[in-house]
Design a protein around this motif. Sequence first.
Motif, PDB file in Angstrom:
ATOM      1  N   ILE A   1       1.132  -1.238  -0.235  1.00 48.46           N
ATOM      2  CA  ILE A   1       0.128  -0.133   0.142  1.00 48.46           C
ATOM      3  C   ILE A   1       0.871   1.134  -0.009  1.00 48.46           C
ATOM      4  O   ILE A   1       0.419   1.876  -0.818  1.00 48.46           O
ATOM      5  CB  ILE A   1      -0.999   0.655   1.028  1.00 48.46           C
ATOM      6  N   ALA A   2       1.639   0.809   1.083  1.00 48.18           N
ATOM      7  CA  ALA A   2       2.813   2.760   1.170  1.00 48.18           C
ATOM      8  C   ALA A   2       3.216   3.331  -0.962  1.00 48.18           C
ATOM      9  O   ALA A   2       3.373   3.763  -0.809  1.00 48.18           O
ATOM     10  CB  ALA A   2       3.227   2.558   2.076  1.00 48.18           C
TER      11      ALA A   2
ATOM     12  N   GLY B   1      20.034  -0.931  -3.970  1.00 50.24           N
ATOM     13  CA  GLY B   1      18.922  -1.566  -3.113  1.00 50.24           C
ATOM     14  C   GLY B   1      17.935  -2.225  -4.339  1.00 50.24           C
ATOM     15  O   GLY B   1      16.978  -2.554  -3.901  1.00 50.24           O
ATOM     16  N   GLY B   2      17.605  -1.571  -4.772  1.00 45.92           N
ATOM     17  CA  GLY B   2      16.221  -2.098  -6.067  1.00 45.92           C
ATOM     18  C   GLY B   2      15.604  -2.134  -5.324  1.00 45.92           C
ATOM     19  O   GLY B   2      14.871  -1.067  -4.439  1.00 45.92           O
ATOM     20  N   MET B   3      14.268  -2.953  -5.395  1.00 47.52           N
ATOM     21  CA  MET B   3      13.403  -2.386  -5.246  1.00 47.52           C
ATOM     22  C   MET B   3      13.128  -2.534  -3.498  1.00 47.52           C
ATOM     23  O   MET B   3      12.224  -2.503  -2.700  1.00 47.52           O
ATOM     24  CB  MET B   3      12.899  -4.059  -5.615  1.00 47.52           C
ATOM     25  N   TRP B   4      14.032  -3.444  -3.101  1.00 41.31           N
ATOM     26  CA  TRP B   4      14.641  -3.478  -1.400  1.00 41.31           C
ATOM     27  C   TRP B   4      14.210  -2.410  -1.084  1.00 41.31           C
ATOM     28  O   TRP B   4      13.550  -1.497  -0.230  1.00 41.31           O
ATOM     29  CB  TRP B   4      15.464  -4.728  -1.131  1.00 41.31           C
ATOM     30  N   SER B   5      15.036  -1.525  -1.701  1.00 47.11           N
ATOM     31  CA  SER B   5      14.980  -0.123  -0.979  1.00 47.11           C
ATOM     32  C   SER B   5      14.081   1.063  -1.503  1.00 47.11           C
ATOM     33  O   SER B   5      13.831   1.651  -0.151  1.00 47.11           O
ATOM     34  CB  SER B   5      16.802   0.865  -1.756  1.00 47.11           C
ATOM     35  N   VAL B   6      13.806   0.527  -2.218  1.00 48.04           N
ATOM     36  CA  VAL B   6      12.800   0.995  -2.725  1.00 48.04           C
ATOM     37  C   VAL B   6      11.427   1.427  -1.823  1.00 48.04           C
ATOM     38  O   VAL B   6      10.699   2.216  -1.020  1.00 48.04           O
ATOM     39  CB  VAL B   6      12.010   0.682  -4.143  1.00 48.04           C
TER      40      VAL B   6
ATOM     41  N   ASP C   1      10.269   4.162   0.730  1.00 50.17           N
ATOM     42  CA  ASP C   1       8.827   4.248  -0.066  1.00 50.17           C
ATOM     43  C   ASP C   1       7.897   4.333   1.673  1.00 50.17           C
ATOM     44  O   ASP C   1       7.248   5.234   1.916  1.00 50.17           O
ATOM     45  CB  ASP C   1       8.060   2.890  -0.979  1.00 50.17           C
ATOM     46  N   PHE C   2       8.249   3.609   2.077  1.00 46.68           N
ATOM     47  CA  PHE C   2       7.422   3.374   3.708  1.00 46.68           C
ATOM     48  C   PHE C   2       7.401   4.016   4.524  1.00 46.68           C
ATOM     49  O   PHE C   2       6.692   4.526   5.147  1.00 46.68           O
ATOM     50  CB  PHE C   2       7.828   2.411   4.270  1.00 46.68           C
TER      51      PHE C   2
END
Length: 489
Positions: free
Chosen positions: A43-44, A168-173, A177-178
Amino acid sequence: MLVTFIVLYLLASIAIGLYAATRVHNTADYAVAGRSLPLAVVIATTFATWFGSETVLGVSARFIDSGLGGVVEDPFGASMCLVLVGLFFAYRLYQKNLITLGDYYRLRFGRTIEVLCSIIIMFSYLGWVAAQVTALGLVFNMLTQGAVSVTLGMVIGTVIVLVYTLYGGMWSVALTDFVQMIVIALGLLAIAWFAADLAGGAGKVIDHVASEGKFRFFPKDGGFKEWSFFVAAAITMMLGSIPQQDVFQRVMSSKNAATARTGPVIGGLLYLLFAFIPMFIVASAVLVMPDTAQALLQDDPQKLLPTLVMERMPLALQIAFFGALLSAIMSTASATLLAPSTTFVENILRNLRPGMSDAMTLKAMRISVLVFTGCVLAYAITMQGTSIYDMVSGAYQVPLVGAFIPLVFGLYWKRATTQGALLAVAMGLGVWLWFVASPVLSEAFPQQLAGLLAALVGMLAGSLLPQFIPDHKGQVHHYAGSQEGAGAG
């Protein structure tokens, strides 16, 4: 003091992003966070990705100028895009266990459509990411009261986002984002409360907006031309954002199909709700500082909201605002840097260099992020003077006319064939470019709607007429109903 707090916030964002990078061990971790994100994070990240510079600066400025009818594209169309993705696309795509949207085009229609649609998707990100880079430059320029030029601000902001996205790719994003979603929500709510107090109450602000006719949503005259342009604006982001890699990555990063379906719906509704807050704050600014507001509306409406905060609000709210604004920009920028880079490696480079190992693919993705970032920065600097809202809205016309029809018909129509998809792409882009090149045509009928209708005709005609182009198995037959994966609908 304000700059010090903002620098500390930026350093904290980088630290969170680099911490998340420790979870990246392979391509799946980098591209889709190992398909393990819980509902709250999905969601975040859907909310934060959509809630960018155009929402805070662009939409609010457009609302004051043109009313609700002027922002039908964003936030109304943009929020509905996420809702539609959750309701009609997330479950079907999640079940296929793919890394990119281009992978789906390959499985359904073959490599030619995979490459064409991947290029379309990649190209569309130039305008969107450039809008975030432009906003970063504007923010740093205003924060330093002109000591940092807009161009230098673009470079600084881009480097900050690049650092944690690159590693970090998607993990960092997802993790940044959260955190950034929380900052956005709390910061903007506090500023709206204070702005309403400065203006004499929320009721006074709403009454003023209503008296100016800003709540009118539908076309005033109601003629064919007015309605056609209204519908075209509504569907540009509503449908054009569906075949986008950043949206797809959030779906595929979910820990299960139910999360993939629910996350975008809630994120989209939250986005629509919070998008009204910057509009309210800017409307308050018109009452609080009428002379300054009128001057800025003539010069650069995007500066109205930041100017209100800088001139009329205490330090704590200035920190909250610029923290929220930078959160909104960075969350969108990081996601939109990662998406085209992932698409390039998975769907373009792998076709040129088959047999790449997972380690080579991961390295190539990081290099692609770096290269694409350089291209976007150069484009953003070149496009200085173009409004953030226009940059974003223009970006979505390309996937709308070129990639949307093959996606939706591939999922929901068993008879859709590779020939139909190829004609849809060719006719959609061809008619759109024809209208773009002809001012007479584009003034009479919206170019993106003309391209979308042409793509629809291409898909129907190409799929129902005798087949001359083989499908992804190399077979030529009348319908795709017997193809593997074609029964997904």
